[in-house]
Enzyme design. Structure first.
Site, PDB file in Angstrom:
ATOM      1  N   THR A   1      34.886  40.919  43.402  1.00 43.84           N
ATOM      2  CA  THR A   1      34.105  41.485  44.499  1.00 43.84           C
ATOM      3  C   THR A   1      33.527  40.389  45.386  1.00 43.84           C
ATOM      4  OG1 THR A   1      33.526  43.367  43.117  1.00 43.84           O
ATOM      5  CG2 THR A   1      32.095  42.940  45.003  1.00 43.84           C
TER       6      THR A   1
ATOM      7  N   HIS B   1      36.077  39.190  47.731  1.00 44.56           N
ATOM      8  CA  HIS B   1      36.236  40.127  48.847  1.00 44.56           C
ATOM      9  C   HIS B   1      35.160  39.877  49.908  1.00 44.56           C
ATOM     10  CE1 HIS B   1      39.349  42.556  46.982  1.00 44.56           C
ATOM     11  NE2 HIS B   1      38.595  42.820  45.922  1.00 44.56           N
TER      12      HIS B   1
ATOM     13  N   HIS C   1      26.500  39.370  41.151  1.00 45.27           N
ATOM     14  CA  HIS C   1      25.944  40.416  40.270  1.00 45.27           C
ATOM     15  C   HIS C   1      26.199  40.125  38.795  1.00 45.27           C
ATOM     16  CE1 HIS C   1      30.017  41.605  41.482  1.00 45.27           C
ATOM     17  NE2 HIS C   1      30.125  42.031  40.247  1.00 45.27           N
TER      18      HIS C   1
ATOM     19  N   ARG D   1      47.251  32.978  32.566  1.00 50.46           N
ATOM     20  CA  ARG D   1      46.553  34.154  32.030  1.00 50.46           C
ATOM     21  C   ARG D   1      47.274  34.717  30.799  1.00 50.46           C
ATOM     22  NH1 ARG D   1      43.835  37.195  37.215  1.00 50.46           N
ATOM     23  NH2 ARG D   1      42.833  35.303  37.969  1.00 50.46           N
TER      24      ARG D   1
ATOM     25  N   LEU E   1      40.885  51.203  35.256  1.00 54.05           N
ATOM     26  CA  LEU E   1      39.738  50.459  35.777  1.00 54.05           C
ATOM     27  C   LEU E   1      40.116  49.627  36.995  1.00 54.05           C
ATOM     28  CD1 LEU E   1      36.982  48.763  33.762  1.00 54.05           C
ATOM     29  CD2 LEU E   1      38.101  47.486  35.565  1.00 54.05           C
TER      30      LEU E   1
END
Lengths: 347, 347, 347, 347
Positions: free
Chosen positions: C44, C47, C67, C204, C266
């Site tokens: 986020t 973004h 956050h 990953r 999700l």
């Protein structure tokens, strides 16, 4: 196939058993004859041996008891398609009727007309046993053969543990017989945050710790209520797995259950007993579940998956490996509390 | 706002109450002052009136009891935004702490530190009552005003009935006080296939039939066990809603619960009692739930939706409408068993 | 308390950020001021940095984003009772309204009027951040401090994994960003039988194996569908945890989901896309769940319990530890795919 | 037993059917021969008649179609114990394999190897039909005989409605064919607070109102989204029952589903279509369920209980009663949209 086999037989309505040579049975249509390789003893077998009031009311001699076993398919009856000679197998020994309400809505494990092999019909304390095809469980190579007679009691534990949320929960196991001990391992493997165990027998407490219990207490000498409440910040445990059947342990378990918690009861109390329903269930908003048998066959799939993934070590629960001819010794070891699980290896 | 109001007051630690003029309280920040229009009597109020052992252990006089009411907002404290003067309201009288585990995981109805208005702090047997904004329930016009003091016990019934599957289920309600009677209506409205009711009081049995019970039996004179087993083909009922708190009724309820059924216990037994856990819960694979209060606020939304859709008729349960000054008469009517629900209408 | 603090600020409606000295805010009633010690970067934030279409529609500059954080209470506003100066804390940054239907029935995580700190109001990329007391999460000493800014994304993973049965289940994780990687570890800790992971980025994939995935596949070069079907005996997986948001991965995930399985979604697709609902959901009898945020606060209790029991190792997911002043470098590391989780340690 | 019977036969891989005299089949072991008394037409039969792409890929002529019927047992094969000659019966026409994972865990309705009578083997558009004993459903006298061929589609509706909470919920039914119409009645009987229905065909809308829908809208001419949002205070509906299979209706249904709601999808879209998963499922925290067939046999017990309690009126859905020889006319009535459910009464 030999014409006869050795078998442990309850010959008549009285204490004791006999070792006998009996005819090897032949599988009928839809039935499987299994050569037994390992078989183990459950508390039920001790009841039958002792000929206690429960046995008197339920057992019709002559009977071959025994409902925990593994082996290899010896031959199959007409119409059997899912296994063949040589396949390694165990079995669900609760044979459901398939026709009652419960059987028709996916609750075969509480069938109204269940027939248990080793209780209501001949079981597995013998060289061979007959099993309906529907109840055969094919064993994957990933499960150690030595443990495969334990799927019945392990399944009880898996059924109890997974009857509600378990991941990240605090859990109290009251009573550390074989099923209680398995429950500890299963709960830990499934993400339980902390597992408390209560047991009066010192040897079983030691095994409980080996199985992964975080705190093991002797209710006879320790203030289990105080210690567990303190460890949970006064809240109590999320889940009670009651495996003892003893009223004192059950009352202690409910006292320690948190408001809104789950109590799964599997241990069988021998008679009615008093509980403070208002305090322990109603005001507490508790959920209490009776746990019987194994879900057919959801529990079996779960059990196989847990074993195959290497998450469970059953070894510490097996305290003795004997020959079937040593059956009476096994009974004495169990009566004395020295043994937890006795496994018979057949030649 | 007048300076004083009439109130039913428990003045001291002894049986009885007094009608008094007391000051009208002022709402603090986040609080709402409600002008009470109807209020009704719960068994709890009778305990307080009689000053029985429970009351002695819980109540700290002086106290204004009463936790069932409806009215209109008289004034609001600082920060209140969801209601304003004149709004018709009722309220959830269990005030949750908001900080314990249960409150933080959506189980406020079993808060560890709950404070009940009318029990632990002043309640609604008065012209005005103070309610925290969080607990206010705004009343839609679709609910008859005369029934709005009954949302508390109706909510108990809705909570119990909807605590598991109910549609297409056979249901046994043991005990037909107000909550038992409401449970009958709620179960039928939610698709229960058949509702059996058991009750010793003849008047209540008659109301049970009016509420929609398919078969109402007097356990004192009829063989309820036999009749209900026959009607269910020997299987027993899917759901037991226990509303009596009487050990005999509870044992009868469990005897009639089908294998695999659900027992939701709401009636409060006055002391511990014996149950055959092995037969009635464990082998039966039963699920037993303690039901406490109303889910905050899921039950309230459900209750409002059922009432608004016209599915429930509460009228038959209201046996008496009195003035608040007739409080002692209400107590006598309840003691005699003549009254079921007494509603006070305030001028 | 110093008068000013460093902060990452989105100054205006355009790409980029600025590092600024801004005033330290003062906590109002019910608010807590936290001294930030670690904070980490979510997709986020990228973004917002890039000022993409989503950011344009949602963000109102100037804003301090961020956050994910942990720190210590610096001071508390009036009425705060559950924490005090010095307490180690993190926080749920979704601030629910408390008044909509969802908030009133225990679904605060999908509040109709949610306000996200770091998105809709100032967040944690600064020396200090203001949090409502209700959203503060007190940290137990058992959780490594270095991981405590990761509770927000770890909570997403715990929410997704525990949204249905997980013990003894076969699981497919599609997409191995931070949340996907956490999901692998959480699923294994909670008893998943086998976890498959699909990811195009080689680094990953390596971390996925470290986190405990049993089989990690590159859908660009390997036939993931064939391999996973073979490993599951042609049945497919019990549980799909979709963490990528990519239509191709989602379609592959559904193709591999077993009949009767659970798909928890999700990852956020950037636009509508085609799915064969008949084959992938309807005939399959699948259950599909949208997963948003973390359950408030059930997920937090679960997460804390799993971390405290030592079942989770988050370390492999933290690829970079930087200073807050290196924020632009962090953005570049994330854009390049080199970084998974970047943690800022504040002095 | 006569040697031959009339039957509707799909003779070859092409549109149309033939009415033929064919031999009456004889029941094998475990099978039941039923004399068909009523049988009704499903959309599947029209697909077979029209020989559309689905039929081409699935049907192997010659075949007697038809999977909705009731009748009386004509004779039973060896080993059949639960019914005897003359018993009134219907049947579940999905024959599960009993051996796959799904069958073994209580999900026979989504068996991996299901065989459907009337699709994969001969069905009920004939004087006699063969049914395995396990799939026979004995009819209680309480269900009107004229409705008993409708248990198959009624069961679809019951399965969908009871796949989640329904009491006190607001419900949207998209698509008012027979199953959609039954869903309205079932939802109302099970306590739904308000049922909205959307349908383009005027006659079906009229029947929807008769079945109990509170608000019936034509999406072609009315702003259904606006009206339903207004009626639900902007929140949307708790439950979506999707019965149309049309992408436009499905998208409208998701737009109207409340955050946190349940969408049960039963209508079969003919091809993949686009949905905004982020908005409609993920951020919404929705639960989406694929609904297939009827749970075996939980749905059947539920259906029987609801019918027996008089809560359902199926009559308005039966628009035509014809003779089997009028099969082609039935097809035309269905194609034109004039008919909803056509029932054949056999002499």
């Amino acid at each position: 196939m030999p014409p006869t086999m050795q078998a442990v037989v309850k010959p008549k309505a009285a204490p004791g058993i006999e070792l006998r040579e009996v005819p090897v049975p032949a599988p009928g249509p839809g039935e499987v004859l299994v050569r037994v390789q390992t078989t183990s003893v459950c508390g039920t077998d001790l009841h039958i041996y002792n000929w206690d009031p429960w046995a008197k009311g339920r057992i019709h001699p002559p009977l071959i008891p025994g409902h925990e076993f593994s082996g290899a398919v010896a031959s199959v009856g007409r119409g059997v398609t899912t296994v063949r000679e040589g396949d390694p197998v165990s079995a669900e020994m609760h044979v459901a009727c398939g026709k009652c309400l419960q059987c028709r809505i996916g609750q075969e494990h509480i069938c109204q007309h269940v027939r248990i092999l080793g209780v209501d019909a001949n079981g597995a304390f013998a060289d061979y046993v007959i099993i309906p095809e529907s109840n055969i469980w094919k064993l994957p190579p990933s499960i150690p053969r030595d443990w495969c007679s334990l799927l019945d009691p392990l399944g009880n534990a898996v059924h109890a543990v997974l009857a509600g949320e378990i991941a990240a929960q605090t859990v109290l196991v009251t009573g550390c017989g074989a099923i209680g001990l398995f429950s500890i391992a299963v709960a830990k493997a499934c993400g339980a945050a902390k597992v408390f165990a209560i047991e009066v027998n010192a040897h079983r407490r030691a095994v409980a710790a080996t199985m992964g219990a975080d705190l093991v207490l002797d209710p006879a000498t320790e203030n289990a209520e105080k210690q567990i409440l303190e460890t949970t910040g006064g809240t109590g445990v999320d889940v009670l797995l009651e495996m003892s059947g003893h009223p004192e342990a059950i009352r202690l378990g409910f006292a320690l259950l948190r408001t809104g918690g789950r109590a799964s009861l599997l241990g069988i109390p021998s008679r009615p007993f008093e509980l403070d329903f208002a305090r322990d269930i109603i005001f507490k908003g508790a959920t209490v579940q009776g746990i019987n048998g194994r879900k057919m066959y959801e529990t079996w799939f779960q059990m196989e998956a847990l074993l195959a993934s290497g998450k469970l070590n059953l070894e510490p629960v097996i305290t003795h490996r004997l020959k079937l001819a040593e059956f009476p010794q096994a009974m004495e070891l169990l009566k004395s509390g020295e043994a937890i699980k006795v496994v018979f290896k057949l030649e």
